[in-house]
Design a protein around this motif. Sequence first.
Motif, PDB file in Angstrom:
ATOM      1  N   LEU A  45      53.845  64.126  80.520  1.00 25.65           N
ATOM      2  CA  LEU A  45      53.607  65.554  80.298  1.00 25.65           C
ATOM      3  C   LEU A  45      54.889  66.382  80.339  1.00 25.65           C
ATOM      4  O   LEU A  45      54.838  67.610  80.410  1.00 25.65           O
ATOM      5  CB  LEU A  45      52.625  66.081  81.352  1.00 25.65           C
ATOM      6  N   SER A  46      56.022  65.703  80.297  1.00 24.39           N
ATOM      7  CA  SER A  46      57.306  66.415  80.348  1.00 24.39           C
ATOM      8  C   SER A  46      58.108  66.276  79.062  1.00 24.39           C
ATOM      9  O   SER A  46      59.284  66.646  79.019  1.00 24.39           O
ATOM     10  CB  SER A  46      58.147  65.894  81.520  1.00 24.39           C
ATOM     11  N   ALA A  47      57.481  65.767  78.011  1.00 27.50           N
ATOM     12  CA  ALA A  47      58.215  65.524  76.763  1.00 27.50           C
ATOM     13  C   ALA A  47      58.810  66.808  76.194  1.00 27.50           C
ATOM     14  O   ALA A  47      59.925  66.802  75.653  1.00 27.50           O
ATOM     15  CB  ALA A  47      57.297  64.868  75.740  1.00 27.50           C
ATOM     16  N   LYS A  48      58.098  67.920  76.321  1.00 31.03           N
ATOM     17  CA  LYS A  48      58.590  69.183  75.763  1.00 31.03           C
ATOM     18  C   LYS A  48      59.700  69.791  76.618  1.00 31.03           C
ATOM     19  O   LYS A  48      60.464  70.623  76.127  1.00 31.03           O
ATOM     20  CB  LYS A  48      57.442  70.182  75.639  1.00 31.03           C
ATOM     21  N   HIS A  49      59.766  69.389  77.876  1.00 28.70           N
ATOM     22  CA  HIS A  49      60.730  69.996  78.789  1.00 28.70           C
ATOM     23  C   HIS A  49      61.984  69.142  78.968  1.00 28.70           C
ATOM     24  O   HIS A  49      63.040  69.663  79.323  1.00 28.70           O
ATOM     25  CB  HIS A  49      60.072  70.229  80.155  1.00 28.70           C
ATOM     26  N   TRP A  50      61.856  67.850  78.752  1.00 29.69           N
ATOM     27  CA  TRP A  50      62.993  66.952  78.948  1.00 29.69           C
ATOM     28  C   TRP A  50      62.989  65.942  77.806  1.00 29.69           C
ATOM     29  O   TRP A  50      62.740  64.758  77.975  1.00 29.69           O
ATOM     30  CB  TRP A  50      62.885  66.244  80.300  1.00 29.69           C
ATOM     31  N   ALA A  51      63.273  66.469  76.625  1.00 35.39           N
ATOM     32  CA  ALA A  51      63.185  65.653  75.414  1.00 35.39           C
ATOM     33  C   ALA A  51      64.120  64.457  75.459  1.00 35.39           C
ATOM     34  O   ALA A  51      63.819  63.393  74.910  1.00 35.39           O
ATOM     35  CB  ALA A  51      63.494  66.511  74.186  1.00 35.39           C
ATOM     36  N   ALA A  52      65.251  64.625  76.126  1.00 35.62           N
ATOM     37  CA  ALA A  52      66.250  63.556  76.128  1.00 35.62           C
ATOM     38  C   ALA A  52      65.857  62.371  76.999  1.00 35.62           C
ATOM     39  O   ALA A  52      66.288  61.248  76.745  1.00 35.62           O
ATOM     40  CB  ALA A  52      67.594  64.109  76.597  1.00 35.62           C
ATOM     41  N   GLY A  53      65.032  62.600  78.029  1.00 35.64           N
ATOM     42  CA  GLY A  53      64.778  61.510  78.968  1.00 35.64           C
ATOM     43  C   GLY A  53      63.335  61.238  79.316  1.00 35.64           C
ATOM     44  O   GLY A  53      63.040  60.228  79.951  1.00 35.64           O
ATOM     45  N   ALA A  54      62.409  62.111  78.916  1.00 36.90           N
ATOM     46  CA  ALA A  54      61.016  61.958  79.332  1.00 36.90           C
ATOM     47  C   ALA A  54      60.395  60.676  78.791  1.00 36.90           C
ATOM     48  O   ALA A  54      59.668  59.973  79.507  1.00 36.90           O
ATOM     49  CB  ALA A  54      60.204  63.171  78.889  1.00 36.90           C
ATOM     50  N   ALA A  55      60.667  60.359  77.535  1.00 38.45           N
ATOM     51  CA  ALA A  55      60.066  59.171  76.930  1.00 38.45           C
ATOM     52  C   ALA A  55      60.542  57.900  77.635  1.00 38.45           C
ATOM     53  O   ALA A  55      59.744  56.999  77.943  1.00 38.45           O
ATOM     54  CB  ALA A  55      60.395  59.112  75.441  1.00 38.45           C
ATOM     55  N   GLN A  56      61.846  57.824  77.889  1.00 39.70           N
ATOM     56  CA  GLN A  56      62.381  56.659  78.583  1.00 39.70           C
ATOM     57  C   GLN A  56      61.866  56.587  80.023  1.00 39.70           C
ATOM     58  O   GLN A  56      61.598  55.497  80.542  1.00 39.70           O
ATOM     59  CB  GLN A  56      63.910  56.703  78.576  1.00 39.70           C
ATOM     60  N   ALA A  57      61.721  57.752  80.652  1.00 39.41           N
ATOM     61  CA  ALA A  57      61.189  57.779  82.013  1.00 39.41           C
ATOM     62  C   ALA A  57      59.751  57.275  82.044  1.00 39.41           C
ATOM     63  O   ALA A  57      59.350  56.550  82.965  1.00 39.41           O
ATOM     64  CB  ALA A  57      61.261  59.199  82.573  1.00 39.41           C
ATOM     65  N   GLN A  58      58.980  57.627  81.028  1.00 36.07           N
ATOM     66  CA  GLN A  58      57.594  57.164  80.963  1.00 36.07           C
ATOM     67  C   GLN A  58      57.530  55.648  80.799  1.00 36.07           C
ATOM     68  O   GLN A  58      56.731  54.969  81.463  1.00 36.07           O
ATOM     69  CB  GLN A  58      56.873  57.843  79.798  1.00 36.07           C
ATOM     70  N   ILE A  59      58.374  55.118  79.923  1.00 35.90           N
ATOM     71  CA  ILE A  59      58.393  53.670  79.699  1.00 35.90           C
ATOM     72  C   ILE A  59      58.781  52.933  80.981  1.00 35.90           C
ATOM     73  O   ILE A  59      58.163  51.927  81.359  1.00 35.90           O
ATOM     74  CB  ILE A  59      59.374  53.321  78.557  1.00 35.90           C
ATOM     75  N   ARG A  60      59.799  53.469  81.656  1.00 32.38           N
ATOM     76  CA  ARG A  60      60.262  52.800  82.877  1.00 32.38           C
ATOM     77  C   ARG A  60      59.235  52.919  83.992  1.00 32.38           C
ATOM     78  O   ARG A  60      59.012  51.963  84.753  1.00 32.38           O
ATOM     79  CB  ARG A  60      61.603  53.401  83.324  1.00 32.38           C
ATOM     80  N   ALA A  61      58.600  54.073  84.118  1.00 32.67           N
ATOM     81  CA  ALA A  61      57.581  54.253  85.152  1.00 32.67           C
ATOM     82  C   ALA A  61      56.410  53.305  84.924  1.00 32.67           C
ATOM     83  O   ALA A  61      55.857  52.734  85.877  1.00 32.67           O
ATOM     84  CB  ALA A  61      57.101  55.701  85.165  1.00 32.67           C
ATOM     85  N   ASN A  62      56.036  53.106  83.670  1.00 38.45           N
ATOM     86  CA  ASN A  62      54.951  52.175  83.358  1.00 38.45           C
ATOM     87  C   ASN A  62      55.333  50.746  83.745  1.00 38.45           C
ATOM     88  O   ASN A  62      54.518  50.002  84.320  1.00 38.45           O
ATOM     89  CB  ASN A  62      54.620  52.247  81.868  1.00 38.45           C
ATOM     90  N   ALA A  63      56.571  50.368  83.434  1.00 39.27           N
ATOM     91  CA  ALA A  63      57.031  49.019  83.785  1.00 39.27           C
ATOM     92  C   ALA A  63      57.053  48.825  85.303  1.00 39.27           C
ATOM     93  O   ALA A  63      56.670  47.758  85.814  1.00 39.27           O
ATOM     94  CB  ALA A  63      58.418  48.778  83.198  1.00 39.27           C
ATOM     95  N   LEU A  64      57.473  49.848  86.027  1.00 37.98           N
ATOM     96  CA  LEU A  64      57.504  49.755  87.487  1.00 37.98           C
ATOM     97  C   LEU A  64      56.100  49.682  88.070  1.00 37.98           C
ATOM     98  O   LEU A  64      55.866  48.985  89.067  1.00 37.98           O
ATOM     99  CB  LEU A  64      58.257  50.957  88.064  1.00 37.98           C
TER     100      LEU A  64
END
Length: 224
Positions: A45-64
């Motif tokens: 839910l942060s894609a609009k606020h942190w375009a540079a890192g939200a997608a990668q953060a989501q992928i990493r959080a899912n893996a963790l």
Amino acid sequence: MPTPESPLSRFLDALSSARPAPASGSASAATLALAAALLEKVARLSAKHWAAGAAQAQIRANALRLHSEELLELDAKAYLDFVDASRSGQGVAAALQRTIDVPIEIAQAAAEVVDLARHLESNGNPNLRADAAAAAILAQAAATTAEMLVRVNESARLRSSRDRADGPDRAREQSRGSDRPSPPRTARGDRSKRVVRRPESSRSRSASAGSQSTRRARRRGESR
């Protein structure tokens, strides 16, 4: 409200049971999985606020999160394997080492979740800052628990190594966090028994004295 058949209910039933595992290690992994899942929501839910890192953060959080679920199972298996090894006397050192390695992995994954949560708290959706902070708190709790287990099981490993060096007479039965020695062994050929004489009661002493008096009286009668 979770149903009795839900995965959470089954896990909590197992955690609260009298079985040796799952226990605190699996609980810390479950806490970490909750933190990672919450963090995944914040990133999503942060894609609009942190375009540079939200997608990668989501992928990493899912893996963790997925890794945490795996660690939950691995910790329970590691401890049960250690119990079996202790009973059989085979592969105890390797099994005990595994009870150290899994909590180390939990602590490492938790540290990564905390770091990622801090980034999302600062750069993500401002409406979800509390959720990012909560994820960091949960992950830190998981890390603290896992680090404690590493210390406890490392101490058990060192004791086990010393006992093996001292020989079989100093062997101890090890368990996570237990420092109680096994009962001392006795030699098979030692069949000696200690005989304890009971003191004579006043009644038996009186009876003995009475018998002696009767015998003396009889001898006097015969002499007459």
